[in-house]
Design a protein around this motif. Structure first.
Motif, PDB file in Angstrom:
ATOM      1  N   PHE A 172       0.811  -1.454  -0.369  1.00 56.28           N
ATOM      2  CA  PHE A 172       0.054   0.052   0.057  1.00 56.28           C
ATOM      3  C   PHE A 172       0.910   1.205  -0.108  1.00 56.28           C
ATOM      4  O   PHE A 172       1.988   1.293   0.533  1.00 56.28           O
ATOM      5  CB  PHE A 172      -0.968   0.024   1.267  1.00 56.28           C
ATOM      6  N   ASN A 173       0.341   2.336  -0.458  1.00 54.13           N
ATOM      7  CA  ASN A 173       0.952   3.594  -0.682  1.00 54.13           C
ATOM      8  C   ASN A 173       0.165   4.687  -0.260  1.00 54.13           C
ATOM      9  O   ASN A 173      -1.185   4.763  -0.394  1.00 54.13           O
ATOM     10  CB  ASN A 173       1.687   3.651  -2.120  1.00 54.13           C
ATOM     11  N   ASN A 174       0.626   5.741   0.124  1.00 58.25           N
ATOM     12  CA  ASN A 174      -0.073   6.899   0.514  1.00 58.25           C
ATOM     13  C   ASN A 174       0.751   8.095   1.081  1.00 58.25           C
ATOM     14  O   ASN A 174       2.052   8.001   0.734  1.00 58.25           O
ATOM     15  CB  ASN A 174      -1.013   6.525   1.726  1.00 58.25           C
ATOM     16  N   ALA A 175       0.199   9.038   1.528  1.00 61.95           N
ATOM     17  CA  ALA A 175       1.277  10.360   1.646  1.00 61.95           C
ATOM     18  C   ALA A 175       0.872  10.798   3.197  1.00 61.95           C
ATOM     19  O   ALA A 175      -0.344  10.861   3.603  1.00 61.95           O
ATOM     20  CB  ALA A 175       1.036  11.316   0.628  1.00 61.95           C
ATOM     21  N   ILE A 176       1.966  11.259   3.878  1.00 60.44           N
ATOM     22  CA  ILE A 176       1.791  11.834   5.249  1.00 60.44           C
ATOM     23  C   ILE A 176       1.848  13.358   4.730  1.00 60.44           C
ATOM     24  O   ILE A 176       2.779  13.785   4.318  1.00 60.44           O
ATOM     25  CB  ILE A 176       3.052  11.403   5.955  1.00 60.44           C
ATOM     26  N   ILE A 177       0.643  14.075   5.349  1.00 64.65           N
ATOM     27  CA  ILE A 177       0.453  15.526   4.708  1.00 64.65           C
ATOM     28  C   ILE A 177       0.366  16.368   5.907  1.00 64.65           C
ATOM     29  O   ILE A 177      -0.259  15.949   7.081  1.00 64.65           O
ATOM     30  CB  ILE A 177      -1.028  15.911   3.995  1.00 64.65           C
ATOM     31  N   GLU A 178       1.136  17.413   6.015  1.00 63.84           N
ATOM     32  CA  GLU A 178       1.386  18.279   7.204  1.00 63.84           C
ATOM     33  C   GLU A 178      -0.013  18.783   7.852  1.00 63.84           C
ATOM     34  O   GLU A 178      -0.809  19.186   7.050  1.00 63.84           O
ATOM     35  CB  GLU A 178       2.342  19.421   6.800  1.00 63.84           C
ATOM     36  N   GLY A 179      -0.120  18.419   8.900  1.00 60.75           N
ATOM     37  CA  GLY A 179      -1.294  19.012   9.525  1.00 60.75           C
ATOM     38  C   GLY A 179      -2.515  18.092   9.578  1.00 60.75           C
ATOM     39  O   GLY A 179      -3.703  18.306   9.849  1.00 60.75           O
ATOM     40  N   GLU A 180      -2.547  17.005   8.667  1.00 58.76           N
ATOM     41  CA  GLU A 180      -3.747  15.924   8.458  1.00 58.76           C
ATOM     42  C   GLU A 180      -3.141  14.557   9.016  1.00 58.76           C
ATOM     43  O   GLU A 180      -1.996  14.359   8.895  1.00 58.76           O
ATOM     44  CB  GLU A 180      -3.877  15.923   7.044  1.00 58.76           C
ATOM     45  N   SER A 181      -4.269  13.638   9.177  1.00 62.71           N
ATOM     46  CA  SER A 181      -3.969  12.473   9.540  1.00 62.71           C
ATOM     47  C   SER A 181      -4.182  11.605   8.149  1.00 62.71           C
ATOM     48  O   SER A 181      -4.762  11.985   7.059  1.00 62.71           O
ATOM     49  CB  SER A 181      -4.888  11.816  10.513  1.00 62.71           C
ATOM     50  N   LEU A 182      -3.805  10.210   8.129  1.00 61.89           N
ATOM     51  CA  LEU A 182      -4.157   9.407   7.033  1.00 61.89           C
ATOM     52  C   LEU A 182      -5.840   9.301   6.781  1.00 61.89           C
ATOM     53  O   LEU A 182      -5.933   9.153   5.562  1.00 61.89           O
ATOM     54  CB  LEU A 182      -3.551   7.986   7.490  1.00 61.89           C
ATOM     55  N   ASP A 183      -6.549   9.269   7.662  1.00 63.78           N
ATOM     56  CA  ASP A 183      -7.827   9.440   7.749  1.00 63.78           C
ATOM     57  C   ASP A 183      -8.316  10.482   6.491  1.00 63.78           C
ATOM     58  O   ASP A 183      -9.354  10.368   6.061  1.00 63.78           O
ATOM     59  CB  ASP A 183      -8.652   9.525   8.976  1.00 63.78           C
ATOM     60  N   ASP A 184      -7.757  11.627   6.736  1.00 65.75           N
ATOM     61  CA  ASP A 184      -8.009  12.906   6.227  1.00 65.75           C
ATOM     62  C   ASP A 184      -7.187  12.855   4.617  1.00 65.75           C
ATOM     63  O   ASP A 184      -7.574  13.808   3.989  1.00 65.75           O
ATOM     64  CB  ASP A 184      -7.839  13.969   6.831  1.00 65.75           C
ATOM     65  N   SER A 185      -6.620  11.768   4.414  1.00 70.65           N
ATOM     66  CA  SER A 185      -5.732  11.819   3.085  1.00 70.65           C
ATOM     67  C   SER A 185      -6.787  12.088   1.874  1.00 70.65           C
ATOM     68  O   SER A 185      -7.822  11.199   1.739  1.00 70.65           O
ATOM     69  CB  SER A 185      -4.945  10.751   3.166  1.00 70.65           C
ATOM     70  N   PRO A 186      -6.404  12.887   0.734  1.00 64.40           N
ATOM     71  CA  PRO A 186      -7.124  12.799  -0.485  1.00 64.40           C
ATOM     72  C   PRO A 186      -6.986  11.710  -1.337  1.00 64.40           C
ATOM     73  O   PRO A 186      -7.583  11.650  -2.446  1.00 64.40           O
ATOM     74  CB  PRO A 186      -6.639  14.158  -0.959  1.00 64.40           C
ATOM     75  N   TYR A 187      -6.026  10.574  -0.847  1.00 67.51           N
ATOM     76  CA  TYR A 187      -5.713   9.622  -1.682  1.00 67.51           C
ATOM     77  C   TYR A 187      -6.504   8.379  -1.001  1.00 67.51           C
ATOM     78  O   TYR A 187      -6.427   8.218   0.102  1.00 67.51           O
ATOM     79  CB  TYR A 187      -4.370   9.488  -1.470  1.00 67.51           C
ATOM     80  N   LYS A 188      -7.069   7.801  -1.838  1.00 64.87           N
ATOM     81  CA  LYS A 188      -7.540   6.242  -1.722  1.00 64.87           C
ATOM     82  C   LYS A 188      -6.337   5.141  -1.175  1.00 64.87           C
ATOM     83  O   LYS A 188      -5.559   4.998  -1.740  1.00 64.87           O
ATOM     84  CB  LYS A 188      -8.305   5.590  -2.676  1.00 64.87           C
ATOM     85  N   ILE A 189      -6.794   4.808   0.013  1.00 61.64           N
ATOM     86  CA  ILE A 189      -5.776   3.883   0.841  1.00 61.64           C
ATOM     87  C   ILE A 189      -5.704   2.434   0.023  1.00 61.64           C
ATOM     88  O   ILE A 189      -4.708   1.945  -0.141  1.00 61.64           O
ATOM     89  CB  ILE A 189      -6.166   3.506   2.330  1.00 61.64           C
TER      90      ILE A 189
END
Length: 372
Positions: A172-189
């Protein structure tokens, strides 16, 4: 009438004599050709005997070097070393005797027959052969899989400190975004993934222990982000932002292709295998922990958009190199493995884009296979 009969008989006699002479000439030519072929085979086999002596001497030299190395390390006594050397010399002498006897028998077989065996086993001992070998024993090289010249398939090195693996990882791949959690990620897990394929070497760091290793090599990484909520990446005057697509997006994916050079320190027990003429350490079914990182270069970026245009037609757009990605790739990685299968994690310290109001960094979690 009588003269005519005499002429006919004379012609017949001349023809018969001519045919007999031609047959004799042909027979002599055949015998000469056969003898030349037989002699050629015998000469090749005689040359092969000298090659046998050279090969066995080379094997013996390698075995003696391995025994001396064990003596220097204190693994065996001087008396044991002398005994092993004498055994190796006796074995090689016996090998020479047996192999040459086989060649001598072939030579006698050729000499004894008229031509039935003039080309017997031409490639057995008189010339180098190409071989494919999977696995090995005390008298083969350190390579598990070997393809090449038979004469270069040398004895195993006594103590091989470095081994190599093909590395394959997926997950799986995703992104750590400053000030956001993975639950709020704009990318589909579930739809974002990564694949890694590379080659690595593992070198033992201690002389008489395999507890600490260094693993290094190169890998190609493909990191994919599946964008959700009908959004896509837009380059606004050099700043990369997510915006809502004007039509209904079926798919929006962003892919990064990298070439990196990983380096890990690997820890864990191993089993020592001593075969006398060589030794090795096996980590099969053993727990391994690797910690380290990687550095490299971005090779390509591409955004794929799939949607239905205003005319009702399905459209696919592939946009390459328009998103100011970080050219230098570097990060941290680690794994916990049992044998050749590991849980693997990597995290890019470089931001995905060079110019972005909110920095985001790629993170991956998956399964890794080290295939030696």
């Amino acid at each position: 009438m009588f003269n005519t009969t005499r002429m006919i008989m004379s012609l017949v006699l001349i023809l018969i004599l001519g045919m007999v002479g031609a047959q004799e000439t042909k027979k002599d030519s055949t015998i000469t050709t056969t003898e030349v072929a037989k002699q050629k085979q015998i000469d090749k086999l005689n040359q092969a005997k000298e090659q046998v002596r050279k090969e066995e001497k080379e094997f013996l030299k390698k075995e003696v070097e391995n025994i001396n190395l064990r003596l220097e390390r204190g693994e065996i006594s001087a008396e044991e070393a002398d005994r092993l050397k004498n055994e190796a010399a006796a074995k090689r002498a016996q090998n020479i005797e047996n192999r040459i006897a086989i060649i001598d028998n072939k030579i006698e077989l050729i000499r004894r027959n008229e031509g039935d065996y003039s080309e017997v086993d031409e490639d057995e001992d008189d010339e180098d052969r190409m071989i494919i070998r999977i696995g090995g024993d005390d008298e083969t090289s350190e390579s598990f899989v070997y393809f090449g010249s038979e004469k270069y398939d040398r004895p195993r090195k006594y103590d091989r400190r470095t081994r190599s693996d093909v590395v394959f990882a997926i997950g799986f791949n995703n992104a750590i975004i400053e000030g956001e959690s993975l639950d709020d990620s704009p990318y589909k897990i579930g739809g974002s993934g990564f694949v890694e394929l590379g080659y690595a070497w593992t070198t033992r760091l201690l002389n008489n222990s395999n507890a600490v290793r260094i693993k290094y090599g190169f890998s190609f990484q493909w990191n994919k982000l599946n964008i959700r909520d009908n959004q896509y990446f837009v380059n606004n005057d050099g700043e990369i932002e997510l915006e809502t697509f004007p039509l209904n997006l079926k798919k929006a994916k962003y892919r990064m292709t990298n070439l990196v050079f990983p380096l890990h320190f690997e820890f864990g027990p191993s089993r020592k295998i001593d075969r006398g003429s060589y030794t090795k350490y096996s980590t099969r079914k053993q727990l391994k922990i690797g910690v380290g990182g990687y550095g490299g270069f971005n090779l390509q970026t591409m955004q794929k958009l799939k949607y239905t245009n205003v005319s009702g037609n399905n459209t696919k757009d592939k946009i390459k190199g328009a998103y100011n990605p970080s050219d230098l790739i570097y990060g941290l990685s680690g794994y916990v493995a049992l044998g050749g299968v590991a849980v693997y994690c990597k995290y890019d310290l470089n931001p995905i884009f060079r110019n972005q109001s909110v920095e985001q960094r790629n993170i991956s979690l998956g399964i890794r296979f080290d295939m030696d």
